[in-house]
Design an enzyme around this catalytic site. Structure first.
Site, PDB file in Angstrom:
ATOM      1  N   THR A 263       0.846  -1.189   0.000  1.00 31.41           N
ATOM      2  CA  THR A 263       0.000   0.000   0.000  1.00 31.41           C
ATOM      3  C   THR A 263       0.882   1.240   0.000  1.00 31.41           C
ATOM      4  OG1 THR A 263      -1.870  -1.051   1.117  1.00 31.41           O
ATOM      5  CG2 THR A 263      -1.721   1.329   1.287  1.00 31.41           C
ATOM      6  N   PHE A 265       1.171   5.167   0.783  1.00 28.91           N
ATOM      7  CA  PHE A 265       0.602   6.206   1.627  1.00 28.91           C
ATOM      8  C   PHE A 265       1.139   7.567   1.212  1.00 28.91           C
ATOM      9  CE2 PHE A 265       0.132   2.376   4.050  1.00 28.91           C
ATOM     10  CZ  PHE A 265      -0.980   2.556   4.856  1.00 28.91           C
TER      11      PHE A 265
END
Length: 361
Positions: A263, A265
């Site tokens: 992921t 960010f």
């Protein structure tokens, strides 16, 4: 331990102890120098920001380039992020907002990016993260923007569109999902909870191994872990830090369907970031709904030699099948090719917003 081995290790350990003392003294010298820098900055601008993303990125990159090993470049990043954070904290603690509660992947990303010497502000939603920064309750925030398995985090994209906050940095982390319960088993468990993204990232594993469990969405994986800590009928999907934080037993680890699941960010805040030498620029664009409009939108990038690393579309919610395009470019908005491409884009698109230029990870 064998006496001969002890004798061979003793001088090496004494050398390590001596080196540690030298490192400690140098760290204190660095900390004092950082305090002097802070005093000079304060004299010129008492309200100026303590956090300078471009400067911190340049420090780490310079050391990585100078490093000859065996210390790895990744280790240089990890160690100096903490050194910089500790020195920054001597001047003023940086308050960082992110999706909580304790043990979330957002928390992990925040500490990896800003270091341990921060004041955490755990929020119940992405909306609250943005509001906290806009209201001055936090200096910066950390929000997920895309996952390698499930794609864009749409709520973050919508908030970026409507918020005055700017993107200050990025941090990509590996997402290692675990199934956890109070007992470390599935005895008596009726449902599994997690953030919708996590449920989607683990759907094949859950279908194969837990077909009878209902699946319920939570505001975050860490919130699911908090609920599971108080309810023996609930299993949570979260990271190992959440299991530790909420005293849960791990039923199974590595349950994400994609073993390379990551992921990305974004760090967000109210400041502008200066060029660091290796940057990205994120923009939002919209074009009229006509043939060739998207091609024409991208043409200035090719004309000025600007590379595009990401293109994401999001419905404009006008009912006319119109879209906002989220585009990441290589380079800082002040770099000549990027500045020229952005100027050309601004003239021809129906909507134009620069989300920020920031050091690339």
């Amino acid at each position: 331990m064998d006496d001969s081995l002890t004798e061979r290790l003793r001088p090496l350990r004494e050398r390590i102890d001596s080196l540690d003392e030298q490192i400690l003294e140098l760290l204190n010298q660095r900390a004092r120098a950082a305090q002097e820098v802070g005093a000079v900055k304060h004299a010129f601008d008492a309200d100026g920001p303590v956090f300078k993303p471009e400067r911190e990125a340049m420090v780490v990159r310079r050391l990585q380039d100078a490093n000859r090993g065996p210390f790895t470049g990744q280790a240089v990043d990890a160690v100096w992020t903490q050194i910089i954070s500790a020195c920054r904290g001597l001047e003023s603690a940086l308050t960082v907002a992110y999706l909580g509660p304790q043990g979330s992947f957002s928390e992990q990303a925040a500490y990896e990016h800003f270091g341990q010497s921060i004041t955490p502000l755990r929020c119940n939603s992405f909306d609250e993260v943005f509001r906290a920064i806009e209201a001055g309750q936090a200096n910066v925030g950390m929000v997920p923007v895309e996952n390698s398995t499930e794609g864009a985090v749409n709520r973050t994209l919508d908030l970026l569109l409507n918020s005055p906050l700017k993107v200050l940095g990025e941090r990509s982390i590996k997402i290692h999902h675990c199934l956890m319960t109070r007992t470390g088993t599935l005895d008596g468990v009726l449902r599994v909870m997690a953030h919708p993204q996590a449920l989607a990232q683990c759907q094949s594993w859950l279908t194969q191994h837990c077909p009878g469990l209902a699946r319920d969405a939570a505001s975050s994986n860490a919130e699911a872990a908090r609920v599971a800590a108080g309810d023996s009928t609930v299993a949570a999907i979260a990271g190992t830090t959440a299991a530790t934080a909420w005293n849960l037993g791990i039923v199974a680890s590595g349950i994400q369907d994609d073993p390379q699941n990551r992921t990305r960010f974004l760090a967000v805040g109210a400041m502008d970031t200066l060029p660091s030498g290796h940057d990205k620029t994120s923009v939002i664009l919209a074009v009229p709904n006509r043939a060739g409009a998207v091609y024409e939108m991208l043409a200035p990038l090719a004309e000025h030699g600007v590379s595009m690393t990401r293109l994401e579309s999001r419905p404009a919610r006008t009912g006319q099948w119109e879209y906002y395009f989220y585009v990441d470019l290589l380079g800082h908005r002040d770099d000549a090719p990027v500045a020229q491409a952005l100027a050309a884009l601004k003239k021809q698109v129906a909507f134009f917003k620069v989300l920020g230029s920031y050091p690339a990870q």
